[in-house]
Design a protein around this motif. Structure first.
Motif, PDB file in Angstrom:
ATOM      1  N   ALA A 291       0.433  -1.172   0.013  1.00 54.73           N
ATOM      2  CA  ALA A 291       0.013  -0.123  -0.108  1.00 54.73           C
ATOM      3  C   ALA A 291       0.417   1.370  -0.125  1.00 54.73           C
ATOM      4  O   ALA A 291       0.634   1.869  -0.704  1.00 54.73           O
ATOM      5  N   PRO A 292       1.613   1.077   0.887  1.00 53.07           N
ATOM      6  CA  PRO A 292       2.718   2.673   1.205  1.00 53.07           C
ATOM      7  C   PRO A 292       3.276   2.983  -0.715  1.00 53.07           C
ATOM      8  O   PRO A 292       3.440   3.953  -0.756  1.00 53.07           O
ATOM      9  N   ILE A 293       4.003   1.850  -1.106  1.00 61.02           N
ATOM     10  CA  ILE A 293       4.452   1.947  -1.864  1.00 61.02           C
ATOM     11  C   ILE A 293       3.494   2.490  -3.408  1.00 61.02           C
ATOM     12  O   ILE A 293       3.996   2.937  -4.361  1.00 61.02           O
ATOM     13  N   MET A 294       2.022   1.616  -3.400  1.00 63.02           N
ATOM     14  CA  MET A 294       0.949   2.420  -4.739  1.00 63.02           C
ATOM     15  C   MET A 294       1.489   3.749  -4.247  1.00 63.02           C
ATOM     16  O   MET A 294       0.269   4.358  -4.648  1.00 63.02           O
ATOM     17  N   LEU A 295       1.107   4.147  -2.972  1.00 63.96           N
ATOM     18  CA  LEU A 295       0.212   5.786  -2.790  1.00 63.96           C
ATOM     19  C   LEU A 295       1.695   6.246  -3.338  1.00 63.96           C
ATOM     20  O   LEU A 295       1.392   7.133  -3.703  1.00 63.96           O
ATOM     21  N   VAL A 296       2.861   6.152  -3.524  1.00 60.17           N
ATOM     22  CA  VAL A 296       3.326   6.613  -3.483  1.00 60.17           C
ATOM     23  C   VAL A 296       3.656   6.776  -5.091  1.00 60.17           C
ATOM     24  O   VAL A 296       4.467   7.984  -5.866  1.00 60.17           O
ATOM     25  N   THR A 297       3.649   5.853  -5.834  1.00 60.13           N
ATOM     26  CA  THR A 297       3.510   5.556  -6.754  1.00 60.13           C
ATOM     27  C   THR A 297       2.513   5.998  -7.626  1.00 60.13           C
ATOM     28  O   THR A 297       3.011   6.750  -8.864  1.00 60.13           O
ATOM     29  N   ALA A 298       1.087   6.244  -7.559  1.00 63.46           N
ATOM     30  CA  ALA A 298       0.167   7.913  -7.386  1.00 63.46           C
ATOM     31  C   ALA A 298       0.872   8.799  -8.088  1.00 63.46           C
ATOM     32  O   ALA A 298       0.326   9.350  -8.795  1.00 63.46           O
ATOM     33  N   ILE A 299       1.071   8.817  -6.553  1.00 63.47           N
ATOM     34  CA  ILE A 299       1.708  10.364  -6.535  1.00 63.47           C
ATOM     35  C   ILE A 299       2.680  10.993  -7.656  1.00 63.47           C
ATOM     36  O   ILE A 299       2.292  11.875  -8.202  1.00 63.47           O
ATOM     37  N   ALA A 300       3.520   9.702  -7.476  1.00 62.63           N
ATOM     38  CA  ALA A 300       4.647   9.863  -8.570  1.00 62.63           C
ATOM     39  C   ALA A 300       3.838  10.303 -10.362  1.00 62.63           C
ATOM     40  O   ALA A 300       4.626  11.393 -11.214  1.00 62.63           O
ATOM     41  N   ILE A 301       3.498   9.441 -10.271  1.00 60.69           N
ATOM     42  CA  ILE A 301       2.695   9.205 -11.763  1.00 60.69           C
ATOM     43  C   ILE A 301       1.624  10.469 -12.086  1.00 60.69           C
ATOM     44  O   ILE A 301       2.061  11.245 -13.326  1.00 60.69           O
ATOM     45  N   LYS A 302       0.967  11.176 -11.424  1.00 61.20           N
ATOM     46  CA  LYS A 302       0.066  11.950 -11.172  1.00 61.20           C
ATOM     47  C   LYS A 302       0.878  13.524 -11.430  1.00 61.20           C
ATOM     48  O   LYS A 302       0.720  13.854 -12.231  1.00 61.20           O
ATOM     49  N   PHE A 303       2.175  13.378 -10.654  1.00 60.93           N
ATOM     50  CA  PHE A 303       3.472  15.264 -11.004  1.00 60.93           C
ATOM     51  C   PHE A 303       3.983  14.539 -12.349  1.00 60.93           C
ATOM     52  O   PHE A 303       4.236  15.600 -12.533  1.00 60.93           O
ATOM     53  N   SER A 305       3.048  13.002 -15.548  1.00 65.13           N
ATOM     54  CA  SER A 305       2.520  12.685 -16.559  1.00 65.13           C
ATOM     55  C   SER A 305       0.817  13.397 -16.384  1.00 65.13           C
ATOM     56  O   SER A 305       0.824  12.973 -15.543  1.00 65.13           O
ATOM     57  N   PRO A 306       0.313  13.854 -17.495  1.00 59.09           N
ATOM     58  CA  PRO A 306      -1.127  14.302 -17.292  1.00 59.09           C
ATOM     59  C   PRO A 306      -2.180  13.190 -17.535  1.00 59.09           C
ATOM     60  O   PRO A 306      -1.839  12.345 -18.498  1.00 59.09           O
ATOM     61  N   GLY A 307      -3.085  12.471 -16.532  1.00 56.82           N
ATOM     62  CA  GLY A 307      -3.135  11.435 -16.757  1.00 56.82           C
ATOM     63  C   GLY A 307      -3.804  10.550 -16.291  1.00 56.82           C
ATOM     64  O   GLY A 307      -3.723  11.469 -14.725  1.00 56.82           O
ATOM     65  N   PRO A 308      -4.919   9.459 -15.805  1.00 54.61           N
ATOM     66  CA  PRO A 308      -5.561   9.282 -15.002  1.00 54.61           C
ATOM     67  C   PRO A 308      -3.968   8.231 -14.552  1.00 54.61           C
ATOM     68  O   PRO A 308      -2.820   7.662 -15.080  1.00 54.61           O
ATOM     69  N   VAL A 309      -3.881   8.027 -12.871  1.00 57.67           N
ATOM     70  CA  VAL A 309      -3.507   6.964 -12.114  1.00 57.67           C
ATOM     71  C   VAL A 309      -3.113   5.769 -12.800  1.00 57.67           C
ATOM     72  O   VAL A 309      -2.474   4.968 -12.857  1.00 57.67           O
ATOM     73  N   PHE A 310      -4.291   5.160 -12.777  1.00 52.94           N
ATOM     74  CA  PHE A 310      -4.921   3.675 -12.887  1.00 52.94           C
ATOM     75  C   PHE A 310      -5.262   3.124 -15.018  1.00 52.94           C
ATOM     76  O   PHE A 310      -5.194   4.297 -15.550  1.00 52.94           O
ATOM     77  N   PHE A 311      -4.530   2.295 -15.508  1.00 53.71           N
ATOM     78  CA  PHE A 311      -4.760   2.058 -16.460  1.00 53.71           C
ATOM     79  C   PHE A 311      -5.705   0.603 -16.517  1.00 53.71           C
ATOM     80  O   PHE A 311      -5.082  -0.349 -15.528  1.00 53.71           O
ATOM     81  N   LYS A 312      -6.862   0.929 -17.383  1.00 59.73           N
ATOM     82  CA  LYS A 312      -7.246  -0.331 -17.672  1.00 59.73           C
ATOM     83  C   LYS A 312      -7.601  -1.370 -18.605  1.00 59.73           C
ATOM     84  O   LYS A 312      -7.983  -0.508 -19.431  1.00 59.73           O
ATOM     85  N   GLN A 313      -7.267  -2.430 -19.490  1.00 60.27           N
ATOM     86  CA  GLN A 313      -7.130  -3.152 -20.333  1.00 60.27           C
ATOM     87  C   GLN A 313      -7.646  -4.321 -20.796  1.00 60.27           C
ATOM     88  O   GLN A 313      -7.802  -5.175 -19.684  1.00 60.27           O
ATOM     89  N   PRO A 314      -8.362  -4.951 -21.566  1.00 59.94           N
ATOM     90  CA  PRO A 314      -9.423  -5.869 -21.793  1.00 59.94           C
ATOM     91  C   PRO A 314      -8.515  -7.058 -21.643  1.00 59.94           C
ATOM     92  O   PRO A 314      -6.995  -6.793 -22.564  1.00 59.94           O
ATOM     93  N   ARG A 315      -8.272  -8.258 -21.165  1.00 62.81           N
ATOM     94  CA  ARG A 315      -7.290  -9.200 -21.541  1.00 62.81           C
ATOM     95  C   ARG A 315      -8.143 -10.580 -21.301  1.00 62.81           C
ATOM     96  O   ARG A 315      -9.012 -10.774 -20.671  1.00 62.81           O
ATOM     97  N   GLU A 316      -7.489 -11.997 -22.037  1.00 64.96           N
ATOM     98  CA  GLU A 316      -8.177 -12.872 -21.944  1.00 64.96           C
ATOM     99  C   GLU A 316      -8.202 -13.841 -20.722  1.00 64.96           C
ATOM    100  O   GLU A 316      -6.558 -14.085 -20.099  1.00 64.96           O
ATOM    101  N   GLY A 317      -8.668 -14.479 -19.169  1.00 63.15           N
ATOM    102  CA  GLY A 317      -8.645 -15.035 -18.684  1.00 63.15           C
ATOM    103  C   GLY A 317      -9.103 -16.608 -18.274  1.00 63.15           C
ATOM    104  O   GLY A 317      -8.864 -16.889 -19.655  1.00 63.15           O
ATOM    105  N   PHE A 318      -9.682 -16.941 -17.333  1.00 64.22           N
ATOM    106  CA  PHE A 318     -10.116 -18.009 -17.456  1.00 64.22           C
ATOM    107  C   PHE A 318     -11.196 -18.596 -18.920  1.00 64.22           C
ATOM    108  O   PHE A 318     -11.688 -18.106 -18.368  1.00 64.22           O
ATOM    109  N   ASN A 319     -10.416 -19.761 -18.992  1.00 66.04           N
ATOM    110  CA  ASN A 319     -11.948 -20.200 -20.044  1.00 66.04           C
ATOM    111  C   ASN A 319     -12.175 -18.928 -21.066  1.00 66.04           C
ATOM    112  O   ASN A 319     -13.125 -19.155 -21.838  1.00 66.04           O
ATOM    113  N   ASN A 320     -11.026 -18.653 -21.409  1.00 64.14           N
ATOM    114  CA  ASN A 320     -11.129 -17.456 -22.705  1.00 64.14           C
ATOM    115  C   ASN A 320     -12.233 -16.181 -22.420  1.00 64.14           C
ATOM    116  O   ASN A 320     -12.631 -15.127 -23.288  1.00 64.14           O
ATOM    117  N   ARG A 321     -12.389 -16.216 -21.305  1.00 65.93           N
ATOM    118  CA  ARG A 321     -13.260 -15.316 -20.434  1.00 65.93           C
ATOM    119  C   ARG A 321     -12.503 -13.957 -20.597  1.00 65.93           C
ATOM    120  O   ARG A 321     -11.955 -13.855 -20.079  1.00 65.93           O
TER     121      ARG A 321
END
Length: 468
Positions: A291-303, A305-321
């Motif tokens: 959690a502390p590492i993730m908090l520091v990382t989120a702050i560093a990303i914000k400072f 470059s512009p844009g969201p902290v997280f990135f969500k992308q479709p991936r294939e998982g269990f049983n090709n779902r």
């Protein structure tokens, strides 16, 4: 002789019980010098109860099976598991019978340690001796094959090419004329028909017969079996030719009908429950420490470059779902790809300054702990790829026809391939093939200790190899 092979199992049991008894006696001599008659009887009873339990449990776990007698790795794993369980049984029994205060803890611990060392050494030496005896043909059984077609020669080649079987191949028998049979292969002689086979059995030259005829020839097989059943030999039916494609698969009985298991459902039943418990427990622990590492990382990303902290992308998982994977954003917002994904490369201009660091250290993967807690992923498993990712200019599924087999289990934050150094860009088809080999090996050999080993090895792999 086969009887010597069976006798070797009994000798191993006796040897290892004696080793444990000697270890108990030695520890007694070191630490127990002031026992009265009653306590002496308690210790003796406990020792013999433990040795009986060990011998029984070791037999049940397969510590004396044929594969364990000739493999140190297999034998040590099964023996040590039996010894661990035995000591646990002794401790549990002493606790529930309120005898724990009667026994010396230092004696029990020392017996556990010396017994473990004695088992390892004794089995190691005995395995080397058994291997030497096998190489000299001491355990070999004299075997004949009935059926001189390709099926018969296939089983003959397998026997001659294997270092693990304890067989002397006497020859191949067939009622058909030589002109109707394939030419002899190697040094295996053609000995004649069923009459000659019965005669050789009566002379004591053959102990087992393998019938290698096509399974559709039911009438002929039944006739041969009827004639051979009057002789004192073991009779076995070789698999049909198609079965050689799956020669490593196990056989099971459906009522009285034998079936070949081509593929098991991986990580199912109690294993599935155990795997999910592992994910929740380890996921929660890692999430707390990360959690502390993730908090520091989120702050560093914000400072950075512009844009969201997280990135969500479709991936294939269990049983090709399909599912949405969470990552820390490591690229500029205007270069993010959601559909046709191009893997990051060395000095990729899309990657930000912070992104370069978090990708190299795999910190960008930490938000996937949320995927684990949700149930879309596991801590350990094959890494999920975007459906359109390519290797050598071709999509993954086009490079390897069995690529989808990695979706038989949940994808993981790390995996056997990544822990073995196969992480980062798959710019060649060979890299993808090697990854897939490791993923399939993991699926077929999953266990909790294997997962823990992968997690430990991942820490070193993250330092020694680089992802872009």
């Amino acid at each position: 002789m086969p009887v010597l092979l069976e006798l070797s199992s009994l000798l191993l049991v006796a040897l290892e019980v004696v080793v444990l008894l000697a270890a108990a006696a030695w520890c007694w001599w070191l630490f127990l010098d002031d026992l009265n008659a009653e306590r002496t009887r308690s210790y003796i009873g406990t020792i013999f109860l433990a040795l009986t339990f060990f011998a029984t449990f070791a037999e049940l776990t397969g510590a004396y099976d044929l594969d364990a007698r000739f493999s140190m790795r297999i034998a040590w794993g099964r023996l040590l598991m039996a010894w661990f369980v035995t000591i646990g049984f002794v401790i549990g029994a002493a606790f529930f019978l309120k005898l724990s205060a009667t026994f010396s803890r230092i004696w029990l611990v020392s017996w556990f340690v010396t017994g473990m060392g004695g088992l390892v050494v004794a089995r190691g030496i005995s395995t080397l001796l058994l291997r030497s005896a096998r190489s000299r043909g001491v355990f070999n059984q004299r075997v004949a094959i009935f059926g001189g077609s390709e099926q018969g020669w296939r089983i003959a080649r397998h026997i001659l090419g294997s270092k693990r079987v304890t067989i002397d191949l006497v020859g191949i028998y067939d009622d058909r004329s030589v002109s109707r049979l394939p030419p002899p292969q190697g040094e295996v002689p053609l000995r004649g028909g069923v009459g000659q086979l019965v005669e050789d059995i009566r002379k004591g030259e053959i102990e087992q017969v393998i019938i290698a005829l096509p399974w559709q020839e039911e009438r002929r097989i039944k006739q041969i079996v009827t004639e051979l059943s009057m002789t004192p030999v073991r009779i076995r039916l070789a698999p049909d030719l198609v079965a050689y494609m799956f020669s490593q698969r196990a056989m099971v009985l459906l009522d009285s009908v034998p079936l070949m298991t081509l593929f098991e459902r991986p990580i199912s039943g109690t294993d599935q429950i155990l795997k999910r418990a592992e994910d929740l427990i380890l996921g929660a622990i890692i999430l707390i420490f990360a959690a502390p590492i993730m908090l520091v990382t989120a702050i560093a990303i914000k400072f950075d470059s512009p844009g969201p902290v997280f990135f969500k992308q479709p991936r294939e998982g269990f049983n090709n779902r399909s599912f949405l994977i969470w990552k820390f954003r490591s690229m500029r917002t205007d270069t993010l790809e959601f559909d046709k994904v191009n893997q990051a490369t060395r000095d990729d201009p899309r990657i930000t300054r912070v992104g370069r660091f978090i990708r190299a250290t795999s910190i960008d993967e930490l938000p996937q702990l949320l995927n684990v807690m949700k149930g879309d992923m596991s801590i350990v498993g094959p890494r999920p790829h975007a459906p359109t990712t390519k290797a050598g200019g071709r999509e993954f599924k086009d490079v390897v026809s069995t690529y989808a087999a990695r979706h038989r289990v949940k994808p993981g934050i790390t995996g056997w391939a990544q822990a073995s150094g196969w992480r980062g860009e798959t710019d060649t088809e060979d890299k993808l093939v090697r990854r897939l080999e490791h993923d399939l090996h993991y699926i077929e050999n999953w266990s909790v200790p294997f997962d823990l080993y992968i997690l430990a090895k991942t820490a070193f792999a993250a330092v020694s190899s680089r992802a872009y």
